[in-house]
Scaffold this motif. Structure first.
Motif, PDB file in Angstrom:
ATOM      1  N   MET A 157       0.860  -1.221  -0.132  1.00  0.00           N
ATOM      2  CA  MET A 157       0.290   0.032  -0.127  1.00  0.00           C
ATOM      3  C   MET A 157       0.368   0.870   0.138  1.00  0.00           C
ATOM      4  N   ARG A 158       0.446   2.254  -0.899  1.00  0.00           N
ATOM      5  CA  ARG A 158       1.368   3.591  -0.864  1.00  0.00           C
ATOM      6  C   ARG A 158       0.333   4.405  -0.117  1.00  0.00           C
ATOM      7  N   LEU A 159       0.935   6.017   0.281  1.00  0.00           N
ATOM      8  CA  LEU A 159       0.655   6.456   0.869  1.00  0.00           C
ATOM      9  C   LEU A 159       0.702   7.720   0.228  1.00  0.00           C
ATOM     10  N   VAL A 160       0.318   9.095   0.156  1.00  0.00           N
ATOM     11  CA  VAL A 160       0.685  10.711   0.071  1.00  0.00           C
ATOM     12  C   VAL A 160       0.055  11.381   1.354  1.00  0.00           C
ATOM     13  N   PHE A 161       1.630  11.895   2.179  1.00  0.00           N
ATOM     14  CA  PHE A 161       0.671  12.740   3.124  1.00  0.00           C
ATOM     15  C   PHE A 161       1.290  13.855   2.923  1.00  0.00           C
ATOM     16  N   VAL A 162       0.788  15.372   3.414  1.00  0.00           N
ATOM     17  CA  VAL A 162       0.797  16.541   2.650  1.00  0.00           C
ATOM     18  C   VAL A 162       0.860  17.154   3.629  1.00  0.00           C
ATOM     19  N   THR A 163       1.957  17.552   4.179  1.00  0.00           N
ATOM     20  CA  THR A 163       2.440  19.049   5.533  1.00  0.00           C
ATOM     21  C   THR A 163       2.936  19.746   5.171  1.00  0.00           C
ATOM     22  N   GLN A 164       3.408  20.894   6.341  1.00  0.00           N
ATOM     23  CA  GLN A 164       3.725  21.926   6.211  1.00  0.00           C
ATOM     24  C   GLN A 164       5.509  21.718   6.505  1.00  0.00           C
ATOM     25  N   LEU A 165       5.741  20.394   7.741  1.00  0.00           N
ATOM     26  CA  LEU A 165       6.747  20.618   8.175  1.00  0.00           C
ATOM     27  C   LEU A 165       6.319  19.663   9.259  1.00  0.00           C
ATOM     28  N   VAL A 166       7.879  18.939   8.972  1.00  0.00           N
ATOM     29  CA  VAL A 166       8.440  17.466   9.733  1.00  0.00           C
ATOM     30  C   VAL A 166       9.844  17.849  10.460  1.00  0.00           C
ATOM     31  N   ASP A 167       9.352  17.700  11.625  1.00  0.00           N
ATOM     32  CA  ASP A 167      10.535  18.167  13.088  1.00  0.00           C
ATOM     33  C   ASP A 167       9.595  17.410  13.896  1.00  0.00           C
ATOM     34  N   PRO A 168      10.508  16.933  14.476  1.00  0.00           N
ATOM     35  CA  PRO A 168       9.873  16.105  15.301  1.00  0.00           C
ATOM     36  C   PRO A 168      10.087  16.871  17.162  1.00  0.00           C
ATOM     37  N   ALA A 169      10.397  18.001  16.583  1.00  0.00           N
ATOM     38  CA  ALA A 169      11.066  19.299  17.692  1.00  0.00           C
ATOM     39  C   ALA A 169       9.944  20.469  17.440  1.00  0.00           C
ATOM     40  N   ASP A 170      10.017  20.670  16.302  1.00  0.00           N
ATOM     41  CA  ASP A 170       8.148  21.970  16.321  1.00  0.00           C
ATOM     42  C   ASP A 170       6.826  21.560  17.575  1.00  0.00           C
ATOM     43  N   PRO A 171       7.684  22.998  18.021  1.00  0.00           N
ATOM     44  CA  PRO A 171       5.949  22.590  19.426  1.00  0.00           C
ATOM     45  C   PRO A 171       4.967  22.927  18.639  1.00  0.00           C
ATOM     46  N   ASN A 172       4.571  23.069  17.389  1.00  0.00           N
ATOM     47  CA  ASN A 172       3.779  23.175  17.032  1.00  0.00           C
ATOM     48  C   ASN A 172       2.672  21.646  15.900  1.00  0.00           C
ATOM     49  N   LEU A 173       3.945  21.513  14.843  1.00  0.00           N
ATOM     50  CA  LEU A 173       3.713  20.448  14.093  1.00  0.00           C
ATOM     51  C   LEU A 173       4.570  18.871  14.325  1.00  0.00           C
ATOM     52  N   GLY A 174       5.084  18.891  15.700  1.00  0.00           N
ATOM     53  CA  GLY A 174       6.048  17.869  15.543  1.00  0.00           C
ATOM     54  C   GLY A 174       5.288  16.623  16.205  1.00  0.00           C
ATOM     55  N   ALA A 175       3.932  16.921  16.532  1.00  0.00           N
ATOM     56  CA  ALA A 175       3.153  15.248  16.746  1.00  0.00           C
ATOM     57  C   ALA A 175       2.776  14.732  14.997  1.00  0.00           C
ATOM     58  N   THR A 176       2.990  15.767  14.476  1.00  0.00           N
ATOM     59  CA  THR A 176       2.930  15.064  12.921  1.00  0.00           C
ATOM     60  C   THR A 176       4.224  13.786  12.652  1.00  0.00           C
ATOM     61  N   VAL A 177       4.898  13.929  12.504  1.00  0.00           N
ATOM     62  CA  VAL A 177       5.754  12.997  12.966  1.00  0.00           C
ATOM     63  C   VAL A 177       6.171  11.818  12.957  1.00  0.00           C
ATOM     64  N   GLU A 218       4.775   2.148   1.178  1.00  0.00           N
ATOM     65  CA  GLU A 218       5.732   2.934   0.949  1.00  0.00           C
ATOM     66  C   GLU A 218       4.798   4.326   0.980  1.00  0.00           C
ATOM     67  N   VAL A 219       5.275   5.730   2.393  1.00  0.00           N
ATOM     68  CA  VAL A 219       4.602   6.879   2.266  1.00  0.00           C
ATOM     69  C   VAL A 219       5.789   8.185   2.009  1.00  0.00           C
ATOM     70  N   VAL A 220       5.264   8.445   1.013  1.00  0.00           N
ATOM     71  CA  VAL A 220       5.453   9.685   0.139  1.00  0.00           C
ATOM     72  C   VAL A 220       5.251  10.981   1.419  1.00  0.00           C
ATOM     73  N   VAL A 221       6.008  11.510   2.092  1.00  0.00           N
ATOM     74  CA  VAL A 221       5.282  13.373   2.263  1.00  0.00           C
ATOM     75  C   VAL A 221       6.348  14.055   1.261  1.00  0.00           C
ATOM     76  N   LEU A 222       4.928  15.058   0.823  1.00  0.00           N
ATOM     77  CA  LEU A 222       5.323  16.380   0.889  1.00  0.00           C
ATOM     78  C   LEU A 222       5.487  17.793   1.744  1.00  0.00           C
ATOM     79  N   THR A 223       5.491  17.969   1.349  1.00  0.00           N
ATOM     80  CA  THR A 223       6.630  19.136   2.794  1.00  0.00           C
ATOM     81  C   THR A 223       7.071  20.117   2.301  1.00  0.00           C
ATOM     82  N   ASP A 224       6.803  21.896   3.211  1.00  0.00           N
ATOM     83  CA  ASP A 224       8.162  22.482   2.509  1.00  0.00           C
ATOM     84  C   ASP A 224       9.535  22.352   3.163  1.00  0.00           C
TER      85      ASP A 224
END
Length: 85
Positions: A1-21, A33-39
């Protein structure tokens, strides 16, 4: 199974988006496979079956164009799902 995940930021230390990781890691544990499209992304933050595609650019117009190109290229072959966060 292949997924595409779109998010602004991939950073586990970020206080706002860290949980996304953790969410992406959980999906990666269940997918081939997970393809992550990110800034922006911190190298090594995701498992080996995650492929990061950066669309960051100096202007909003360029960023939008890069995102559109990246998303279009990842839609073939068709993924099981596209998730936007």
């Amino acid at each position: 199974m292949r997924l595409v995940f779109v998010t602004q930021l991939v950073d586990p230390a970020d206080p706002n988006l860290g949980a996304t990781v953790a969410k992406i890691r959980a999906l990666a544990a269940r997918a081939d496979e997970v393809v992550v499209l990110t800034d922006r992304a911190v190298p090594g933050a995701l498992p080996a079956n995650c492929h990061v595609r950066l669309f960051g650019a100096g202007s909003r117009l360029d960023r939008g164009a890069r995102f559109t190109r990246a998303l279009n290229s990842e839609l073939s072959p068709r993924p099981e799902a596209v998730l936007a966060h």
